[in-house]
Write an enzyme that holds these catalytic residues in place. Structure first.
Site, mmCIF file in Angstrom:
data_model
loop_
_atom_site.group_PDB
_atom_site.id
_atom_site.type_symbol
_atom_site.label_atom_id
_atom_site.label_comp_id
_atom_site.label_asym_id
_atom_site.label_seq_id
_atom_site.Cartn_x
_atom_site.Cartn_y
_atom_site.Cartn_z
ATOM 1 N N ASN A 116 -5.288 -13.823 9.928
ATOM 2 C CA ASN A 116 -4.881 -14.730 8.856
ATOM 3 C C ASN A 116 -3.394 -14.504 8.655
ATOM 4 O OD1 ASN A 116 -4.200 -15.978 6.454
ATOM 5 N ND2 ASN A 116 -5.980 -15.245 5.332
ATOM 6 N N ARG A 152 -1.350 -15.480 6.589
ATOM 7 C CA ARG A 152 -0.881 -15.342 5.210
ATOM 8 C C ARG A 152 -1.152 -13.950 4.639
ATOM 9 N NH1 ARG A 152 -3.003 -20.436 2.078
ATOM 10 N NH2 ARG A 152 -1.302 -19.953 0.662
ATOM 11 N N CYS A 153 -1.835 -13.101 5.409
ATOM 12 C CA CYS A 153 -2.219 -11.768 4.958
ATOM 13 C C CYS A 153 -1.278 -10.723 5.567
ATOM 14 C CB CYS A 153 -3.668 -11.488 5.374
ATOM 15 S SG CYS A 153 -4.193 -9.792 5.105
ATOM 16 N N GLY A 154 -0.650 -9.927 4.716
ATOM 17 C CA GLY A 154 0.270 -8.903 5.187
ATOM 18 C C GLY A 154 -0.391 -7.872 6.084
ATOM 19 N N ARG A 164 -0.862 -9.472 9.439
ATOM 20 C CA ARG A 164 0.417 -9.587 10.167
ATOM 21 C C ARG A 164 0.848 -8.232 10.725
ATOM 22 N NH1 ARG A 164 1.777 -12.671 5.605
ATOM 23 N NH2 ARG A 164 3.143 -10.997 4.871
#
Length: 113
Positions: free
Chosen positions: A7, A9-11, A14
């Site tokens: 995802n 948008r998820c730190g 990433r």
């Protein structure tokens, strides 16, 4: 090949993806919010993770709290909830062959890959 259910948008997701890229191993990125896994794929993932369906659910997500938390659900119903609402799937999931882990803790991902 190593797969990551990612995802963007998820730190945590990433960071895990960056670690995988730095490992110079061949990786496949699965943006599971855009292409959600089927019930059969989720069942296979759960077997590789050695988890029950409820253990893979992000139980603090608003969708879960509003629609599912107060209900008694079967494992198949929980899987179906994740298929229909992929945001409920814990992330990132790293798959290496017949095993998988939730890659939130990079210290666990390093020896796994």
């Amino acid at each position: 090949m190593i797969q990551i259910y990612h995802n963007q948008r998820c730190g945590k997701s990433r960071n895990c993806l960056l670690l995988l890229k730095e490992s110079n191993k061949e990786i496949e990125i699965i943006n599971y919010l855009n292409t959600p896994p089927s019930a059969a794929e989720l069942t296979t993932l759960l077997q590789k993770l050695n988890l029950t369906p409820i253990e893979l659910v992000r139980q603090k997500e608003a969708i879960w709290i509003e629609n599912f938390k107060a209900k008694t659900l079967t494992e198949n119903e929980i899987i179906q909830a994740m298929v229909e609402n992929p945001i409920l799937i814990e992330r990132p999931i790293v798959v290496n062959g017949n095993k998988a882990i939730i890659g939130r803790d990079l210290e666990k991902v390093i020896p796994f890959i």
